[in-house]
Design a protein around this motif. Structure first.
Motif: not given
Length: 310
Positions: A126-130
């Motif tokens: 989630d924290d790397h999903r744009l």
């Protein structure tokens, strides 16, 4: 393996970026392949095969990795990313090096960043999903740098409800750029936007010309089927009824669809051309039938002589 490689390669595009200032001429010459692929323009097969050969014939692909990591050569980052996407199918490695190529100035690789984010979201926490807007930003920069793939994806994002960014003005804007970048079927797509999405009857003449151009350049049966519908349904499209032209385009549509192999036909349009060819002559005089035949032969000759995009 070859078919898998080629299917993957049809998602590739890259070219020389004006902003790629960190690469020296000598470094480019050391790693430049015979040709560079744009997947969604006309006739990419030769370029694709050349690029596959270029990657396969490099016995030590870590050379690209070293040139990327130690010398900051953006194109080498791209080649190493392509090597992993196409040959090793290591998408995580590919994504990282596409991102590094982008950060070094090769903005066209923004297409790959957005492509993986949009179509392979399972690869990212989630924290790397744009967000879709962040992906659009990557695509816009890639399109501005000359990536037809990015342009095509933008015009689809602004057209399709599933992306939650429907904006037909933006779809039209990027569709016009796609035509300039020789994206396949881009003329058809713009005409379809006018006649089916916007339902703009004031653009019927422009739409007709776009369908005609697409038919000649792409040999696209969908454009001849669209022209058949336009000349049969003046109320819907703002055109004039013309059974002569309708019959000619029905015959063109049937000819082109005969050449389709394993291509499903939309139920809405299935057999419309056959029905038109059977029924329309009953409403035409002998002279009109001759005119339809002459127009059919004229269009066929133009299609056969029309060269594809340069």
């Amino acid at each position: 393996m070859k078919s898998l490689i080629f299917s993957l390669l049809t998602l590739l595009t890259i070219g020389c970026s004006a902003s790629d200032t960190v690469i020296t001429t000598e470094a480019i010459a050391a790693t430049e392949p015979a040709s560079i692929v744009h997947f969604d323009t006309a006739n990419p097969e030769k370029e694709a095969n050349n690029f596959i050969t270029f990657l396969e014939e490099n016995d030590d692909p870590t050379r690209f990795q070293l040139e990327c990591d130690q010398k900051n050569i953006a194109k080498s980052c791209y080649y190493y990313a392509s090597y992993h996407e196409i040959l090793t199918e290591d998408i995580n490695q590919a994504y990282g090096y596409y991102k590094k190529a982008y950060d070094l100035g090769l903005k066209q690789t923004g297409f790959f960043i957005a492509k993986f984010q949009i179509f392979n979201p399972e690869l990212f926490y989630d924290d790397h999903r744009l967000t879709i807007d962040e992906n659009i930003n990557y695509l816009k920069q890639a399109s501005d740098a000359g990536s037809p793939d990015a342009t095509r994806l933008l015009m689809l994002i602004y057209r399709k409800p599933e992306y939650n960014r429907v904006d037909y003005d933006q779809a039209e804007y990027y569709n016009k750029i796609a035509i300039k970048q020789n994206v396949k079927y881009s003329r058809f797509t713009l005409a379809f936007l006018y006649t089916n999405h916007l339902k703009d009857k004031s653009k019927i003449d422009e739409s007709i010309e776009l369908y005609k151009e697409d038919l000649l350049v792409e040999k696209n049966w969908e454009s001849s089927a669209a022209l058949l519908a336009i000349y049969l349904n003046p109320e819907e499209f703002g055109s004039n009824t013309d059974y002569v032209k309708a019959l000619a385009y029905a015959r063109i549509t049937r000819d082109l669809r005969k050449n389709i192999v394993n291509d499903p036909i939309n139920d809405r349009t299935a057999n419309v051309d056959d029905e038109a060819i059977e029924l329309l002559p009953r409403s035409l005089t002998y002279e009109q039938l001759q005119q339809a035949k002459a127009l059919y032969l004229e269009i066929t000759e133009k299609m056969n002589s029309q060269s594809t995009f340069k």
